[in-house]
Design an enzyme around this catalytic site. Sequence first.
Site, PDB file in Angstrom:
ATOM      1  N   THR A  25       0.707  -1.191  -0.089  1.00 43.29           N
ATOM      2  CA  THR A  25       0.149   0.052   0.062  1.00 43.29           C
ATOM      3  C   THR A  25       0.954   1.111  -0.118  1.00 43.29           C
ATOM      4  OG1 THR A  25      -1.590  -1.172   1.264  1.00 43.29           O
ATOM      5  CG2 THR A  25      -1.464   1.378   1.690  1.00 43.29           C
ATOM      6  N   ARG A  38     -13.340  -7.500  -0.012  1.00 45.34           N
ATOM      7  CA  ARG A  38     -12.519  -7.578   1.234  1.00 45.34           C
ATOM      8  C   ARG A  38     -11.851  -6.251   1.310  1.00 45.34           C
ATOM      9  NH1 ARG A  38      -6.932  -6.068   1.550  1.00 45.34           N
ATOM     10  NH2 ARG A  38      -6.040  -7.105   3.590  1.00 45.34           N
ATOM     11  N   LEU A  39     -12.126  -5.709   2.329  1.00 41.16           N
ATOM     12  CA  LEU A  39     -11.544  -4.329   2.774  1.00 41.16           C
ATOM     13  C   LEU A  39     -10.199  -4.626   3.647  1.00 41.16           C
ATOM     14  CD1 LEU A  39     -14.416  -1.945   3.991  1.00 41.16           C
ATOM     15  CD2 LEU A  39     -13.043  -2.257   1.623  1.00 41.16           C
ATOM     16  N   GLY A  40      -9.167  -4.134   3.487  1.00 41.54           N
ATOM     17  CA  GLY A  40      -7.824  -4.165   4.299  1.00 41.54           C
ATOM     18  C   GLY A  40      -7.950  -3.214   5.123  1.00 41.54           C
ATOM     19  N   ASP A  41      -6.711  -2.747   5.746  1.00 43.47           N
ATOM     20  CA  ASP A  41      -6.716  -1.901   7.011  1.00 43.47           C
ATOM     21  C   ASP A  41      -6.574  -0.269   6.155  1.00 43.47           C
ATOM     22  OD1 ASP A  41      -4.170  -2.467   5.817  1.00 43.47           O
ATOM     23  OD2 ASP A  41      -3.162  -2.005   7.860  1.00 43.47           O
ATOM     24  N   THR A  52       0.146  -6.681   6.337  1.00 41.51           N
ATOM     25  CA  THR A  52      -1.098  -7.505   6.836  1.00 41.51           C
ATOM     26  C   THR A  52      -2.092  -6.704   7.446  1.00 41.51           C
ATOM     27  OG1 THR A  52       0.852  -9.239   6.965  1.00 41.51           O
ATOM     28  CG2 THR A  52      -1.449  -9.904   7.587  1.00 41.51           C
ATOM     29  N   GLY A  53      -2.983  -6.266   6.699  1.00 40.56           N
ATOM     30  CA  GLY A  53      -4.387  -5.553   7.378  1.00 40.56           C
ATOM     31  C   GLY A  53      -5.055  -6.528   8.096  1.00 40.56           C
TER      32      GLY A  53
HETATM   33  N1  ASP Z   1      -2.242  -3.353   4.325  1.00 39.46           N
HETATM   34  C1  ASP Z   1      -2.719  -3.490   2.894  1.00 39.46           C
HETATM   35  C2  ASP Z   1      -4.061  -4.346   3.186  1.00 39.46           C
HETATM   36  O1  ASP Z   1      -4.189  -5.086   4.165  1.00 39.46           O
HETATM   37  C3  ASP Z   1      -1.869  -4.104   2.130  1.00 39.46           C
HETATM   38  C4  ASP Z   1      -0.249  -3.735   1.849  1.00 39.46           C
HETATM   39  O2  ASP Z   1      -0.121  -2.670   2.387  1.00 39.46           O
HETATM   40  O3  ASP Z   1       0.435  -4.643   1.663  1.00 39.46           O
HETATM   41  O4  ASP Z   1      -4.823  -4.250   2.129  1.00 39.46           O
END
Ligand code: ASP
Length: 307
Positions: A165, A193-196, A218-219
Site C-alpha cells: 500500500t 474484502r477491505l484491508g486496513d 498484513t491489514g
Molecule cells: N495493508 C494492505 C491491506 O491489508 C496491504 C499492504 O499494505 O500490503 O490491504
Amino acid sequence: MILLANCEAEPGFFHSVTALKAGTGAVDALVEGIGHVEADPAVRSVGYGGWPNMIGEMECDAGVMDGTTREVGAVGAVPRTLPVARLAREVMRRLPHVMLTGAGARRFADESGFISDEMLHPDSARVWWDKLEGLLDPAQRAAFPDLPLAPFSKAITDPERVRDTTVFLGRDSGGDMAAVTSTSGWAWKYPGRLGDSPIPGAGFYADSRFGAAACTHTGEMTMRSATAHAVVHAMQLGLDLDQAVEAAARDLLTLETGFLGEVVIHAIDATGRHRVVNLLGRAPVSYWIWTPEMAEPERRLSEQFQS
Ligand code: ASP
C-alpha cells in the site's frame, strides 16, 4: 514540517514535499503526492499498477485523516476509480459520512466528476488468471466466476504480492498533521474484502496534538489491534514516539491465530521525529523521509522490530 512515506511513494513524494514547502496544508499536500503514485503503472500495488480481486476486478481502498479536526474520509472496494485518495477526501469534505464502499463509492465518484476506468494492468490480468487457472478444474473453469470462491481463498490470496500500500504521513508549516493511504489491496482477495488502508485507526490515524501513524502489509492483523490508533493513543497517554511504536508492535506480536504476516508501522510525532519498524518480515523495507533540514528527501531502511 515533516513528510514520511513508504518506498512505493517515490513518484509522488517529491510533489508532496514541494506542496508542503509552498505552504499547502497537510491533507492537500499528501493527497496531491499520492495521486501521482496512483497514476503510475510502475507502482505495482496501488492504482493503475495494482492487483485485481479473485474474479479479476480492481477494487481500491483509500483513507484520508485531517489530524487537526480528526475528520476522516475513506473509500473501500471502489471499482473503476482513480484517484481514490482524492475521492476519500471528497467523502470527508462533502458528505456527512466517513466511509463509502463499492457501488455507492462509485456512484459518488460519478457525481463528483471522476472518470470511470477498468484500471486492470495487462500484466496483473495475466498473472491473476495464470495462477487462478492452475487451481480450477475444467468444470470450474467453465463456470467461473459463478462458483463458490471461498474454497480457493486461502490457497490463492497473496499479501506478499502487494508490498506495499502507499502511506503518507505529514505535518505542514502550520502544525497540522495528516495521514493518507491508497491501495489495490491484496492480490486475489475475496471480492469486497477491505484491508486496513481505508479503516481509520487500523491502517492510518492522525492527531495534530501528538502524531500520526500508518501501516502496510498484513491489514488482517492491524485491523485486529487498531495499530495506527494504538501508536497515537500511546503518545496521548504520555509515551514518546519510540515507546508508542514499540507498544503497538508488541501488541501485534501477541496475535497467535488468524492470518499472520509481515507488518510495517510508520509513525511521526508532533515534534518532527519519525520511526519505521518492520515486524515478522524477512528483511528491512525502505521508506522516504523529508524534513526542512534535509537538502533532498532521503530513502532509508526500516528497523527490524525485536520484542
Ligand atoms: N495493508 C494492505 C491491506 O491489508 C496491504 C499492504 O499494505 O500490503 O490491504
